[in-house]
Design a protein around this motif. Structure first.
Motif, PDB file in Angstrom:
ATOM      1  N   ARG A 150       4.649  14.741  39.799  1.00  0.00           N
ATOM      2  CA  ARG A 150       4.784  15.729  40.868  1.00  0.00           C
ATOM      3  C   ARG A 150       5.421  16.978  40.282  1.00  0.00           C
ATOM      4  O   ARG A 150       6.427  16.889  39.570  1.00  0.00           O
ATOM      5  CB  ARG A 150       5.660  15.149  41.985  1.00  0.00           C
ATOM      6  CG  ARG A 150       5.764  15.945  43.259  1.00  0.00           C
ATOM      7  CD  ARG A 150       4.514  15.780  44.108  1.00  0.00           C
ATOM      8  NE  ARG A 150       4.460  16.734  45.169  1.00  0.00           N
ATOM      9  CZ  ARG A 150       4.644  16.456  46.455  1.00  0.00           C
ATOM     10  NH1 ARG A 150       4.889  15.232  46.826  1.00  0.00           N
ATOM     11  NH2 ARG A 150       4.568  17.396  47.365  1.00  0.00           N
ATOM     12  N   ALA A 151       4.845  18.141  40.517  1.00  0.00           N
ATOM     13  CA  ALA A 151       5.402  19.413  40.061  1.00  0.00           C
ATOM     14  C   ALA A 151       5.810  20.219  41.290  1.00  0.00           C
ATOM     15  O   ALA A 151       5.014  20.390  42.216  1.00  0.00           O
ATOM     16  CB  ALA A 151       4.380  20.181  39.231  1.00  0.00           C
ATOM     17  N   ILE A 152       7.054  20.695  41.288  1.00  0.00           N
ATOM     18  CA  ILE A 152       7.603  21.405  42.438  1.00  0.00           C
ATOM     19  C   ILE A 152       8.180  22.737  41.963  1.00  0.00           C
ATOM     20  O   ILE A 152       8.978  22.768  41.018  1.00  0.00           O
ATOM     21  CB  ILE A 152       8.712  20.565  43.111  1.00  0.00           C
ATOM     22  CG1 ILE A 152       8.138  19.206  43.529  1.00  0.00           C
ATOM     23  CG2 ILE A 152       9.309  21.303  44.289  1.00  0.00           C
ATOM     24  CD1 ILE A 152       9.147  18.118  43.624  1.00  0.00           C
ATOM     25  N   GLU A 155      14.285  15.976  47.333  1.00  0.00           N
ATOM     26  CA  GLU A 155      14.428  14.523  47.390  1.00  0.00           C
ATOM     27  C   GLU A 155      13.050  13.896  47.206  1.00  0.00           C
ATOM     28  O   GLU A 155      12.110  14.251  47.913  1.00  0.00           O
ATOM     29  CB  GLU A 155      15.031  14.076  48.726  1.00  0.00           C
ATOM     30  CG  GLU A 155      16.468  14.520  48.893  1.00  0.00           C
ATOM     31  CD  GLU A 155      17.063  14.094  50.213  1.00  0.00           C
ATOM     32  OE1 GLU A 155      18.296  14.018  50.295  1.00  0.00           O
ATOM     33  OE2 GLU A 155      16.305  13.850  51.184  1.00  0.00           O
ATOM     34  N   VAL A 156      12.935  12.985  46.247  1.00  0.00           N
ATOM     35  CA  VAL A 156      11.668  12.340  45.925  1.00  0.00           C
ATOM     36  C   VAL A 156      11.810  10.857  46.230  1.00  0.00           C
ATOM     37  O   VAL A 156      12.719  10.193  45.731  1.00  0.00           O
ATOM     38  CB  VAL A 156      11.297  12.544  44.436  1.00  0.00           C
ATOM     39  CG1 VAL A 156       9.916  11.981  44.162  1.00  0.00           C
ATOM     40  CG2 VAL A 156      11.372  14.006  44.051  1.00  0.00           C
ATOM     41  N   GLY A 199      16.437   4.169  45.986  1.00  0.00           N
ATOM     42  CA  GLY A 199      15.026   4.522  45.996  1.00  0.00           C
ATOM     43  C   GLY A 199      14.714   5.987  46.209  1.00  0.00           C
ATOM     44  O   GLY A 199      13.553   6.354  46.370  1.00  0.00           O
ATOM     45  N   VAL A 200      15.743   6.828  46.223  1.00  0.00           N
ATOM     46  CA  VAL A 200      15.522   8.268  46.424  1.00  0.00           C
ATOM     47  C   VAL A 200      16.145   9.034  45.264  1.00  0.00           C
ATOM     48  O   VAL A 200      17.335   8.880  44.970  1.00  0.00           O
ATOM     49  CB  VAL A 200      16.115   8.754  47.765  1.00  0.00           C
ATOM     50  CG1 VAL A 200      15.946  10.262  47.918  1.00  0.00           C
ATOM     51  CG2 VAL A 200      15.469   8.023  48.929  1.00  0.00           C
ATOM     52  N   VAL A 255       0.995  10.014  44.078  1.00  0.00           N
ATOM     53  CA  VAL A 255       1.904  11.155  44.176  1.00  0.00           C
ATOM     54  C   VAL A 255       3.016  10.768  45.149  1.00  0.00           C
ATOM     55  O   VAL A 255       2.741  10.459  46.312  1.00  0.00           O
ATOM     56  CB  VAL A 255       1.159  12.412  44.685  1.00  0.00           C
ATOM     57  CG1 VAL A 255       2.121  13.578  44.830  1.00  0.00           C
ATOM     58  CG2 VAL A 255       0.010  12.770  43.758  1.00  0.00           C
ATOM     59  N   PRO A 256       4.283  10.757  44.687  1.00  0.00           N
ATOM     60  CA  PRO A 256       5.376  10.362  45.588  1.00  0.00           C
ATOM     61  C   PRO A 256       5.624  11.406  46.676  1.00  0.00           C
ATOM     62  O   PRO A 256       5.323  12.585  46.514  1.00  0.00           O
ATOM     63  CB  PRO A 256       6.575  10.249  44.650  1.00  0.00           C
ATOM     64  CG  PRO A 256       6.253  11.129  43.500  1.00  0.00           C
ATOM     65  CD  PRO A 256       4.761  11.099  43.357  1.00  0.00           C
ATOM     66  N   LEU A 257       6.195  10.946  47.780  1.00  0.00           N
ATOM     67  CA  LEU A 257       6.531  11.832  48.895  1.00  0.00           C
ATOM     68  C   LEU A 257       7.805  12.604  48.574  1.00  0.00           C
ATOM     69  O   LEU A 257       8.713  12.078  47.925  1.00  0.00           O
ATOM     70  CB  LEU A 257       6.711  11.015  50.172  1.00  0.00           C
ATOM     71  CG  LEU A 257       5.484  10.207  50.612  1.00  0.00           C
ATOM     72  CD1 LEU A 257       5.823   9.361  51.821  1.00  0.00           C
ATOM     73  CD2 LEU A 257       4.315  11.123  50.893  1.00  0.00           C
TER      74      LEU A 257
END
Length: 150
Positions: free
Chosen positions: A104-106, A56-57, A124-125, A41-43
């Motif tokens: 990831r679900a936001i 921002e992922v 990378g973002v 799971v990405p930050l």
């Protein structure tokens, strides 16, 4: 337009419907894998300004084409796959990078303009910006009630 429940049980029913919609969407994703099968799971950083709501992922080492963005109801779904680029025949002393499928679900607030969303991937973002609705009256709408038989 979303219905705003007044009773607690109605809130639970609405929540269940929304959760079902999200999981149905994920089950039909291009890869055919389910949410529980994600490798990492990405930050994420989420912040807001008076004019926008921004997500921002952190996705270092990805190509833009390896990332998928979808809107389902009021959920932003970010998913993709990072190919394993470890070296064959090498004895790693430390390997902390993640490879494989991520998702990831936001939740997105109702005060944003879903049609005006913009996304950019740089250094990378992944940055997703939702502008705020200029007319807050679009959030809740009165429905006139006619008299007599419908």
């Amino acid at each position: 337009m979303a219905v705003i429940p007044k009773e607690p049980l109605d809130w639970m029913t609405l929540l269940q419907l929304k959760v079902d919609e999200v999981f149905d969407l994920l089950a039909r994703s291009d890869s055919g894998e389910r949410l529980g099968e994600c490798d990492f799971v990405p930050l994420v950083d989420i912040f807001e300004t008076p004019d926008s709501f921004t997500i921002e992922v952190e996705l270092p080492g990805f190509e833009g084409s390896e990332i998928s963005l979808k809107l389902c109801c009021n959920m932003l779904i970010v998913e993709g796959t990072k190919r394993d680029d470890t070296r064959e025949g090498v004895g790693y002393i430390c390997l902390e990078r993640h490879f494989g499928r991520f998702c990831r679900a936001i939740e997105v607030p109702p005060t944003v303009d879903l049609a005006g969303v913009r996304a950019r991937y740089r250094q990378g973002v992944l940055t997703v910006v939702f502008p705020r609705l200029s007319d807050k009256g679009q959030i809740i709408r009165e429905i006139p009630i006619e008299q007599g038989d419908v």
